[in-house]
Design a protein around this motif. Structure first.
Motif, PDB file in Angstrom:
ATOM      1  N   GLU A 116       1.108  -1.224   0.315  1.00 28.46           N
ATOM      2  CA  GLU A 116      -0.165  -0.029   0.298  1.00 28.46           C
ATOM      3  C   GLU A 116       0.768   1.078   0.316  1.00 28.46           C
ATOM      4  OE1 GLU A 116      -3.474   0.664   2.132  1.00 28.46           O
ATOM      5  OE2 GLU A 116      -3.745  -1.436   2.704  1.00 28.46           O
ATOM      6  N   PRO A 117       0.298   2.397  -0.420  1.00 28.32           N
ATOM      7  CA  PRO A 117       1.478   3.370  -0.383  1.00 28.32           C
ATOM      8  C   PRO A 117       2.069   3.754   0.596  1.00 28.32           C
ATOM      9  CG  PRO A 117      -0.955   3.612  -1.707  1.00 28.32           C
ATOM     10  CD  PRO A 117      -1.406   2.561  -1.242  1.00 28.32           C
ATOM     11  N   LYS A 118       1.248   4.043   2.105  1.00 26.43           N
ATOM     12  CA  LYS A 118       1.362   4.723   3.487  1.00 26.43           C
ATOM     13  C   LYS A 118       2.384   3.181   3.743  1.00 26.43           C
ATOM     14  CE  LYS A 118      -2.009   1.497   6.589  1.00 26.43           C
ATOM     15  NZ  LYS A 118      -2.408   1.932   7.589  1.00 26.43           N
ATOM     16  N   ALA A 119       2.991   2.404   2.852  1.00 25.60           N
ATOM     17  CA  ALA A 119       3.758   1.563   3.276  1.00 25.60           C
ATOM     18  C   ALA A 119       5.089   1.315   2.882  1.00 25.60           C
ATOM     19  CB  ALA A 119       3.324   0.180   3.554  1.00 25.60           C
TER      20      ALA A 119
ATOM     21  N   ILE B 212       7.378   6.376   0.924  1.00 30.66           N
ATOM     22  CA  ILE B 212       7.450   6.973  -0.136  1.00 30.66           C
ATOM     23  C   ILE B 212       6.661   9.048   0.188  1.00 30.66           C
ATOM     24  CG2 ILE B 212       6.527   8.311  -2.606  1.00 30.66           C
ATOM     25  CD1 ILE B 212       7.524   5.175  -3.730  1.00 30.66           C
TER      26      ILE B 212
ATOM     27  N   TYR C 264      -3.476  20.558   2.329  1.00 34.02           N
ATOM     28  CA  TYR C 264      -4.857  19.743   3.431  1.00 34.02           C
ATOM     29  C   TYR C 264      -5.245  21.477   3.459  1.00 34.02           C
ATOM     30  CZ  TYR C 264      -2.750  16.073   3.667  1.00 34.02           C
ATOM     31  OH  TYR C 264      -1.938  14.847   3.751  1.00 34.02           O
TER      32      TYR C 264
ATOM     33  N   PHE D  19       1.466  16.648   9.892  1.00 35.48           N
ATOM     34  CA  PHE D  19       0.268  15.546   9.809  1.00 35.48           C
ATOM     35  C   PHE D  19       0.914  14.094   9.313  1.00 35.48           C
ATOM     36  CE2 PHE D  19      -3.535  13.504   6.760  1.00 35.48           C
ATOM     37  CZ  PHE D  19      -4.132  13.447   8.219  1.00 35.48           C
ATOM     38  N   SER D  20       2.044  14.018   8.553  1.00 39.28           N
ATOM     39  CA  SER D  20       2.358  11.879   8.695  1.00 39.28           C
ATOM     40  C   SER D  20       2.984  11.972   9.607  1.00 39.28           C
ATOM     41  CB  SER D  20       3.737  12.197   7.250  1.00 39.28           C
ATOM     42  OG  SER D  20       4.656  13.246   8.027  1.00 39.28           O
TER      43      SER D  20
ATOM     44  N   LEU E 162       0.141  11.034  12.156  1.00 37.15           N
ATOM     45  CA  LEU E 162      -0.207   9.194  11.746  1.00 37.15           C
ATOM     46  C   LEU E 162       0.569   8.413  12.167  1.00 37.15           C
ATOM     47  CD1 LEU E 162      -1.600  10.365   8.647  1.00 37.15           C
ATOM     48  CD2 LEU E 162      -3.030  10.106   9.912  1.00 37.15           C
TER      49      LEU E 162
ATOM     50  N   ARG F 245       9.188  14.042   7.005  1.00 43.58           N
ATOM     51  CA  ARG F 245       9.383  12.329   7.876  1.00 43.58           C
ATOM     52  C   ARG F 245      10.191  11.788   7.186  1.00 43.58           C
ATOM     53  NH1 ARG F 245       5.072  10.350   3.647  1.00 43.58           N
ATOM     54  NH2 ARG F 245       6.570   8.625   3.453  1.00 43.58           N
TER      55      ARG F 245
ATOM     56  N   ALA G 104      -2.554  12.014   1.661  1.00 45.19           N
ATOM     57  CA  ALA G 104      -3.069  12.078   3.043  1.00 45.19           C
ATOM     58  C   ALA G 104      -2.436  10.318   3.163  1.00 45.19           C
ATOM     59  CB  ALA G 104      -4.578  11.271   3.404  1.00 45.19           C
ATOM     60  N   TRP G 105      -2.583   9.367   2.276  1.00 47.15           N
ATOM     61  CA  TRP G 105      -2.168   7.785   1.815  1.00 47.15           C
ATOM     62  C   TRP G 105      -0.611   7.918   2.162  1.00 47.15           C
ATOM     63  CZ3 TRP G 105      -5.677   6.875  -2.828  1.00 47.15           C
ATOM     64  CH2 TRP G 105      -7.365   6.355  -2.299  1.00 47.15           C
ATOM     65  N   LEU G 106      -0.388   8.673   0.960  1.00 44.80           N
ATOM     66  CA  LEU G 106       1.252   8.528   1.245  1.00 44.80           C
ATOM     67  C   LEU G 106       1.369   8.877   2.727  1.00 44.80           C
ATOM     68  CD1 LEU G 106       1.718  10.019  -2.070  1.00 44.80           C
ATOM     69  CD2 LEU G 106       2.524   7.345  -1.477  1.00 44.80           C
ATOM     70  N   ASP G 107       1.416  10.151   3.052  1.00 46.63           N
ATOM     71  CA  ASP G 107       1.246  10.896   3.864  1.00 46.63           C
ATOM     72  C   ASP G 107       1.352   9.974   6.046  1.00 46.63           C
ATOM     73  OD1 ASP G 107       2.629  13.396   3.915  1.00 46.63           O
ATOM     74  OD2 ASP G 107       0.630  14.103   4.755  1.00 46.63           O
ATOM     75  N   GLY G 108       0.586   8.314   4.760  1.00 41.05           N
ATOM     76  CA  GLY G 108       0.700   7.026   6.579  1.00 41.05           C
ATOM     77  C   GLY G 108      -1.319   7.242   6.471  1.00 41.05           C
ATOM     78  N   ALA G 109      -1.555   7.628   6.129  1.00 43.66           N
ATOM     79  CA  ALA G 109      -3.276   7.306   6.430  1.00 43.66           C
ATOM     80  C   ALA G 109      -3.499   6.307   5.836  1.00 43.66           C
ATOM     81  CB  ALA G 109      -3.624   8.551   6.272  1.00 43.66           C
ATOM     82  N   SER G 110      -4.470   5.869   6.644  1.00 43.25           N
ATOM     83  CA  SER G 110      -5.827   4.769   6.146  1.00 43.25           C
ATOM     84  C   SER G 110      -6.681   5.846   4.994  1.00 43.25           C
ATOM     85  CB  SER G 110      -5.428   3.621   7.149  1.00 43.25           C
ATOM     86  OG  SER G 110      -6.955   4.304   7.906  1.00 43.25           O
TER      87      SER G 110
ATOM     88  N   ARG H  89      -9.541   6.925   7.115  1.00 43.26           N
ATOM     89  CA  ARG H  89      -8.293   8.100   8.265  1.00 43.26           C
ATOM     90  C   ARG H  89      -8.399   9.509   7.209  1.00 43.26           C
ATOM     91  NH1 ARG H  89      -4.748   7.682  13.038  1.00 43.26           N
ATOM     92  NH2 ARG H  89      -4.518   9.516  13.745  1.00 43.26           N
TER      93      ARG H  89
END
Ligand SMILES: Nc1ncnc2c1ncn2[C@@H]1O[C@H](COP(=O)(O)OP(=O)(O)OP(=O)(O)O)[C@@H](O)[C@H]1O
Ligand SMILES: [Mg+2]
Lengths: 351, 291
Positions: free
Chosen positions: A71-74, A77, A87, A98-99, A102, A150, B188-194, B197
């Motif tokens: 997944e992108p969040k993992a 990057i 935002y 924000f990152s 999270l 980050r 937000a996803w790339l920032d690590g959010a599901s 979220r």
């Protein structure tokens, strides 16, 4: 920090294939520019690396790990979007933090990281504003700040400078490059502006219509373009590419002119010469192409001349301000060793 | 000076239009108010008065009073009924509003962002139910509610309201989400959010005005609903104001003053709600996201 490896990546939207097997590597800490004309698949490729777009076939690896299904969040990057995607309801501080928020960083950690990033980017006075209270250049910086707080393994940039005015663009170009040097992170930078690519990148990857045309250091692409497309794309103003017939050490141009070349190519070729590699001489001089000047443009540092002869157009660039004006008959002589020959059917470089 | 006179015809037209519109919308409310403060005997007189000669609060006293007189006789107070119906109106309208807003917030997002087979067909079907006239479903719905034991219950009435007002809210929220750039969520996803979220922390706050609009629309529709409670709320257990107030008509006397006083009181909750939520109906929340 990590290296990125792209292997035979293809992409189809339904039955239309937009990416036809692209492979290249980005070394750890390298700054790679991805260039190509609009619609060639730069954003698509970048989004596949980020995990925002499914990979139809092939693999994308980050730090030696295949991430196709991650997944992108993992993926660790950060991406700076073409439209920034700040935002709007959060302050600059919260946008950047924000990152970290999270991933459960403490308030103090976040504050330190944000303060540091803001310091680097000159955003300290604006931390409490919302994005709509910022100028375009400041928003661009916030987008960068959001990426750097980050310290991700890889930075992706999708034409982040495309909507800025010329002066700001030049400034941000230098800032991004300086930032890269400072952070030593692996970066992939998408642009359709080849000047941006030439000035910023360690290596340039040129794409066209979903295919990789050439990858290499900027000057290598400039000096030895692998094909006629890269030759025409890299360098500004663009290289002159003239249809010609080659035979035993000479070429015959469409105008009937015959020039000596240091090549034994034969058959239909494209004769390439960069505008800055044409020397001004008298029209009847040895090895000169006689042409009539149709436009003269001067920027102060350089003079840009377009000239015609029997359906053949040549562009030349002079920096010594010769006395040339519209309507003059002049001779342009390709400088020795600066000529590029390409096969006219395949477009590939000859010799 | 000359500039102002040049536009005079246009200005007059504009003001005339505005005046007409105000008269059209405020006129009936004003008339209702005037009626509610006019003494009963003046109400049946022949001459029309824009303001009563002798204003009286007696209808309001009757509405809120512990005991009540009608035509000189001591009668049972209407306050217990009125207050009960007022509470019923509030409970069903608020419950329906809350449910509709929550379901529309999540449901519309699913219709926009999630890929599943038949997504668009399903959405068209949901919205198409708006075109079905209420009276055609009344009888089957009534039988259904009987078999479920939901007649004259808050749950029953609220469910009907939700099914009636949800399609419009879904439709509205879908266009709100469609207008929102996907790149915000991606960032937000790339920032690590599901996905959830990102939705809750980035999308929902920006969809605020849309949600408020949905809330206002639903509350006003539910508050003014007459036909559904007429059928499904036979007793004071769930009977709302809209059904109760016309019942102030008795066999030999129409108590116009009381009805209008009740009507004026019934306007208060939607008025307060709109005044309170109005400030969140701002535009331009998205400003600053892009270049
Ligand atoms: N969702 C989609 N469905 C079908 N085709 C798509 C879709 N998204 C992109 N494409 C096609 O994929 C190709 C590559 O698009 P992409 O956005 O990667 O181009 P690009 O190189 O970033 O161009 P630009 O410089 O204009 O941003 C284009 O031909 C485009 O039409
Ligand atoms: Mg693009």
């Amino acid at each position: 920090m990590a290296e990125v490896s792209i292997r035979d990546v293809t992409k189809s939207y339904g039955s239309t294939k937009v990416m036809h097997g692209v492979s290249f590597d980005v070394a750890d800490g390298e700054f790679v520019a991805l260039v190509g004309p609009s619609g060639c698949g730069k954003s698509t490729l970048l989004r596949m690396i980020a995990g925002l777009e499914e990979i139809t076939a092939g693999t994308v690896s980050i730090a030696g790990r295949v991430v196709n299904e991650v997944e992108p969040k993992a993926r660790d990057i950060a991406m700076v979007f073409q439209n920034y995607a700040l935002y709007p309801h959060m302050s600059v501080r919260d946008n950047m933090g924000f990152s970290l928020h999270l991933r459960g960083a403490s308030k103090a950690e976040i504050a330190t990281a944000v303060a540091r990033a803001a310091e680097i980017l000159g955003l300290t006075p604006y931390l409490d504003r919302t994005p709509k209270q910022l100028s375009g250049g400041q928003r661009q910086r916030v987008a960068m700040g959001r990426a750097i707080v980050r310290q991700p393994a890889v930075f992706l940039f999708d034409e982040p400078l495309s909507n800025l005015d010329a002066a700001l663009r030049v400034q941000m170009r230098a800032e991004i490059r300086a930032l890269h040097e400072r952070l030593g992170s692996t970066s992939i930078f998408v642009t359709h502006d080849q000047v941006e690519a030439m000035t910023m990148a360690d290596r340039i990857v040129v794409m066209r219509a979903g295919r990789l045309e050439q990858a290499g250091p900027p000057l290598e692409l400039y000096d030895r373009p692998a094909n006629a497309f890269v030759a025409g794309f890299i360098g500004s103003p663009a290289m002159n590419l003239l249809a010609a017939q080659a035979d035993s050490g000479q070429v015959r141009l469409a105008s009937g002119q015959v020039l000596q070349i240091e090549s034994h190519a034969a058959g239909a070729v494209l004769f390439g010469i960069r505008p800055e590699h044409l020397a001004l001489c008298s029209p009847d001089a040895e090895g000169a192409i006689a042409v009539r000047v149709s436009t003269v443009e001067s920027t102060g540092t350089a003079m840009f001349v377009a000239a015609q002869n029997d359906g053949l157009t040549l562009h030349a660039l002079f920096t010594d301000r010769p006395a040339v004006k519209r309507g003059d008959l002049i001779g342009l002589r390709p400088m020795a060793g600066m000529v590029h020959l390409f096969d006219s059917a395949s477009g590939l470089r000859l010799g | 000076m000359t500039r102002r006179f040049k536009h005079l015809p246009g200005q007059i037209g504009l003001w005339l239009g505005v005046a007409l519109l105000v008269l059209w919308s405020v006129g009936p409310v004003y008339w209702s108010f005037v009626t509610s403060i006019t003494p009963p005997n003046a109400l049946v007189s022949n001459s029309l008065h824009l303001w009563p000669e002798a204003a009286t609060w007696q209808h309001y006293a009757k509405l809120f009073g512990a005991n009540s007189t009608s035509q000189g006789n001591e009668v049972a107070s209407v306050w217990p009924q009125f207050s009960r119906a007022f509470a019923n109106s509030l409970i069903t309208s608020l419950a329906a509003t809350a449910l509709v807003v929550i379901i529309a917030a999540f449901g519309a997002w699913a219709f926009v962002r999630l890929q599943f087979p038949g997504r668009d067909v399903l959405f068209v079907l949901v919205v198409a139910t708006l075109a079905i006239p209420a009276y055609t479903v009344m009888i089957p719905l009534y039988r259904l509610m009987i078999s479920l034991g939901l007649i004259d219950t808050y749950t029953g009435v609220t469910l009907i309201y939700v099914s009636a007002f949800l399609p419009l809210a879904l439709w509205l929220m879908r266009s709100v989400y469609q207008a929102m750039p996907l790149s915000l969520e991606e960032a937000a996803w790339l920032d690590g959010a599901s996905k959830l979220r990102a939705f809750v922390q980035v999308v929902l706050p920006l969809a605020g005005p849309g949600l408020v609009a949905c809330g206002i629309l639903t509350f006003l529709s539910a508050w003014g609903q007459f036909m559904v409670p007429l059928v499904f709320s036979p007793t004071l257990a769930t009977k709302p104001l809209t059904v109760l107030i016309p019942e102030f008509v008795t066999r030999n006397y129409v108590d116009y003053g009381l009805m209008n006083a009740a009507g004026i009181v019934a306007i208060a909750p939607p008025l307060l709600l709109v005044m309170f939520l109005n400030r969140y109906l701002v535009s331009g929340l998205m400003a600053g996201a892009g270049k």
